[in-house]
Design a protein around this motif. Structure first.
Motif, PDB file in Angstrom:
ATOM      1  N   ARG A  60     -15.422 -94.918 -20.649  1.00  0.00           N
ATOM      2  CA  ARG A  60     -14.878 -94.797 -19.129  1.00  0.00           C
ATOM      3  C   ARG A  60     -15.754 -93.925 -18.767  1.00  0.00           C
ATOM      4  N   SER A  61     -17.168 -93.584 -19.674  1.00  0.00           N
ATOM      5  CA  SER A  61     -18.105 -92.343 -19.012  1.00  0.00           C
ATOM      6  C   SER A  61     -18.672 -93.457 -18.141  1.00  0.00           C
ATOM      7  N   LYS A  62     -18.993 -94.717 -18.140  1.00  0.00           N
ATOM      8  CA  LYS A  62     -19.775 -95.395 -16.878  1.00  0.00           C
ATOM      9  C   LYS A  62     -21.296 -95.495 -18.157  1.00  0.00           C
ATOM     10  N   PHE A  97     -24.188 -97.128 -14.954  1.00  0.00           N
ATOM     11  CA  PHE A  97     -23.151 -98.555 -14.972  1.00  0.00           C
ATOM     12  C   PHE A  97     -22.293 -99.080 -14.448  1.00  0.00           C
ATOM     13  N   VAL A  98     -22.607 -99.562 -13.253  1.00  0.00           N
ATOM     14  CA  VAL A  98     -21.160-100.414 -12.636  1.00  0.00           C
ATOM     15  C   VAL A  98     -21.056-101.433 -12.793  1.00  0.00           C
ATOM     16  N   GLY A  99     -21.021-102.744 -13.953  1.00  0.00           N
ATOM     17  CA  GLY A  99     -21.190-103.838 -13.694  1.00  0.00           C
ATOM     18  C   GLY A  99     -21.361-104.593 -13.907  1.00  0.00           C
ATOM     19  N   PHE A 100     -20.890-105.834 -14.661  1.00  0.00           N
ATOM     20  CA  PHE A 100     -22.273-106.409 -16.115  1.00  0.00           C
ATOM     21  C   PHE A 100     -21.780-108.275 -15.436  1.00  0.00           C
ATOM     22  N   LEU A 113     -26.916-106.084 -16.384  1.00  0.00           N
ATOM     23  CA  LEU A 113     -26.793-105.401 -15.708  1.00  0.00           C
ATOM     24  C   LEU A 113     -26.572-104.511 -14.795  1.00  0.00           C
ATOM     25  N   SER A 114     -25.648-104.340 -13.942  1.00  0.00           N
ATOM     26  CA  SER A 114     -25.611-103.489 -12.862  1.00  0.00           C
ATOM     27  C   SER A 114     -25.881-101.523 -12.886  1.00  0.00           C
ATOM     28  N   LYS A 115     -26.236-101.512 -12.236  1.00  0.00           N
ATOM     29  CA  LYS A 115     -26.042 -99.791 -11.891  1.00  0.00           C
ATOM     30  C   LYS A 115     -26.779 -98.752 -10.651  1.00  0.00           C
TER      31      LYS A 115
END
Length: 224
Positions: A60-62, A97-100, A113-115
């Motif tokens: 949740r915290s990313k 982190f925004v996605g993977f 991993l995208s951030k």
């Protein structure tokens, strides 16, 4: 002739080093920043885990990507199933982190991993914390005189391993090719059992099961 186990060099207390790995990057994980963007490539060894038994999620915290994997008992002589939990964290305040994306094969999970980063000059690399059950090697003497052996060779496809018996020593080798952004291929090799006499026998007399980066051998009692 009965077979007896030849345990390899004990693994590290943390379980992060595989004693069968002779060449290639060490450790259960590998991180590579991707030059074309701010993404990070991560390799995680999860031997025995099939594709359908791995879950990846964003906290949740990313600030963390959480990986859970379960390696079921494949053979009734496996001592137990195994579970893995890996937490990949960014500990700097400037990144989220925004996605993977991920791909699982031969007991290895590969993620991209995208951030987002508000201050690249102060950015700190991501870290991984792994919690796992079980050892990379186990053996069991069966009542009928056979020997059961299980060993981990994550990244090795089922057609890239070999079993040989020379001078009474049972040896297993495996080649894990470099996939995606892996830094290098890996080569595994180790003596896993010894017959009661220094003989050479055809490897076909040993039942071999290679699946999800785990090699299982059923070595029957051999008649001279």
């Amino acid at each position: 002739m009965a077979a007896v186990p030849l345990p390899p060099i004990p693994q590290s207390p943390e379980g992060f080093l595989n004693p069968f790995l002779l060449n290639g990057p060490k450790g259960f994980d590998e991180f590579t920043p991707l030059a074309e963007n701010d993404d990070t490539f991560v390799r995680l060894d999860l031997p025995g885990v099939p594709e359908e038994c791995v879950r990846v999620g964003l906290s949740r915290s990313k600030k963390a990507v959480i990986v859970y994997g379960e390696a079921p008992k494949v053979h009734n002589h496996d001592s137990s199933s195994r579970k893995y939990l890996t937490i990949i964290k960014t500990i700097c305040t400037c990144c989220d982190f925004v996605g993977f994306t991920f791909q699982m094969s031969d007991g290895v999970l590969r993620l991209v991993l995208s951030k987002t980063c508000t201050d690249p000059s102060s950015c700190i690399s991501v870290l991984a914390f792994c919690y796992g059950e079980g050892k990379v090697y186990e053996s069991k003497q069966l009542e009928n005189g056979s020997l059961y052996v299980r060993l981990d060779m994550p990244g090795v496809p089922k057609d890239n391993s070999a079993v040989t018996v020379a001078n009474g020593i049972v040896k297993v080798t495996g080649q894990a090719p470099s996939v995606s952004h892996d830094s290098a291929s890996r080569f595994y090799s180790g003596d896993v059992a010894m017959l009661s006499a220094p003989v050479n026998i055809p490897s076909r007399r040993i039942k071999t099961i290679a699946k999800n980066g785990v090699i299982r051998l059923l070595i029957p009692p051999l008649i001279s």
